[in-house]
Design an enzyme around this catalytic site. Structure first.
Site, PDB file in Angstrom:
ATOM      1  N   GLN A 198       0.844  -1.198   0.000  1.00 51.04           N
ATOM      2  CA  GLN A 198       0.000   0.000   0.000  1.00 51.04           C
ATOM      3  C   GLN A 198       0.880   1.250   0.000  1.00 51.04           C
ATOM      4  O   GLN A 198       1.258   1.759   1.051  1.00 51.04           O
ATOM      5  CB  GLN A 198      -0.945   0.005   1.203  1.00 51.04           C
ATOM      6  CG  GLN A 198      -1.904   1.162   1.138  1.00 51.04           C
ATOM      7  CD  GLN A 198      -3.249   0.815   1.723  1.00 51.04           C
ATOM      8  OE1 GLN A 198      -3.437  -0.203   2.360  1.00 51.04           O
ATOM      9  NE2 GLN A 198      -4.191   1.703   1.500  1.00 51.04           N
ATOM     10  N   PHE A 199       1.156   1.756  -1.210  1.00 49.50           N
ATOM     11  CA  PHE A 199       1.996   2.947  -1.321  1.00 49.50           C
ATOM     12  C   PHE A 199       1.339   4.167  -0.701  1.00 49.50           C
ATOM     13  O   PHE A 199       2.023   5.115  -0.296  1.00 49.50           O
ATOM     14  CB  PHE A 199       2.372   3.224  -2.792  1.00 49.50           C
ATOM     15  CG  PHE A 199       1.275   3.835  -3.608  1.00 49.50           C
ATOM     16  CD1 PHE A 199       1.187   5.220  -3.732  1.00 49.50           C
ATOM     17  CD2 PHE A 199       0.334   3.041  -4.258  1.00 49.50           C
ATOM     18  CE1 PHE A 199       0.171   5.802  -4.489  1.00 49.50           C
ATOM     19  CE2 PHE A 199      -0.674   3.609  -5.012  1.00 49.50           C
ATOM     20  CZ  PHE A 199      -0.756   4.994  -5.128  1.00 49.50           C
ATOM     21  N   THR A 200       0.021   4.172  -0.569  1.00 49.69           N
ATOM     22  CA  THR A 200      -0.677   5.344  -0.035  1.00 49.69           C
ATOM     23  C   THR A 200      -0.358   5.599   1.437  1.00 49.69           C
ATOM     24  O   THR A 200      -0.683   6.669   1.955  1.00 49.69           O
ATOM     25  CB  THR A 200      -2.195   5.237  -0.224  1.00 49.69           C
ATOM     26  OG1 THR A 200      -2.682   4.091   0.470  1.00 49.69           O
ATOM     27  CG2 THR A 200      -2.559   5.133  -1.702  1.00 49.69           C
TER      28      THR A 200
END
Length: 141
Positions: free
Chosen positions: A74-76
């Protein structure tokens, strides 16, 4: 490296309507984000925390309970929304940097003998979960 750990009774991740990873009994959902300067030391720390934090019922860890883990990249987690209305993702490592590090977290957990399911890196995923407690922790290296 950042990880959001959620104690769950079950969780799954789907891509285009197909379940690609799931755990069907109590365990941990680990959302894992990578930044530019992460490396082997951060992988080891996050994997150890996922495996050993005593966040399951009766103050047990995933390792103690033999519980499953669902790891989803999850890059967010490295989104920055301090200015304006549109987050920036500049602190998130690009895919070619992040993917091997998320895979290394998974490999470390599996080397500990844990059952690990995963999402699909870079895919548009739908994550479903039943948060138990609820218990949600942020781990940062």
């Amino acid at each position: 490296m950042r990880a959001v750990l959620q104690r769950v009774t079950r969780a799954s991740v789907s891509v285009d309507g197909e379940v690609v990873g799931a755990i069907d009994r109590p365990g941990v959902l680990a959302l894992v984000g990578v930044t530019h300067d992460d490396g082997p030391a951060e992988v080891a720390t996050v994997a150890r925390k996922i495996a050993e934090l005593r966040i399951l019922r009766d103050e047990r860890s995933v390792t103690d309970a033999g519980a499953p883990v669902l790891v989803v990249s999850q890059f967010t987690l490295y989104g920055d929304a301090r200015k304006g209305r549109r987050p920036t993702w500049s602190a998130a490592a690009p895919g070619p940097v992040a993917e091997p590090l998320v895979e290394a977290v998974v490999a470390d957990l599996r080397a500990r003998g844990l059952e690990v399911a995963t999402g699909r890196f870079g895919a548009d995923m739908e994550v479903a979960l039943v948060n138990d407690g609820p218990v949600t922790l942020l781990v940062e290296t």
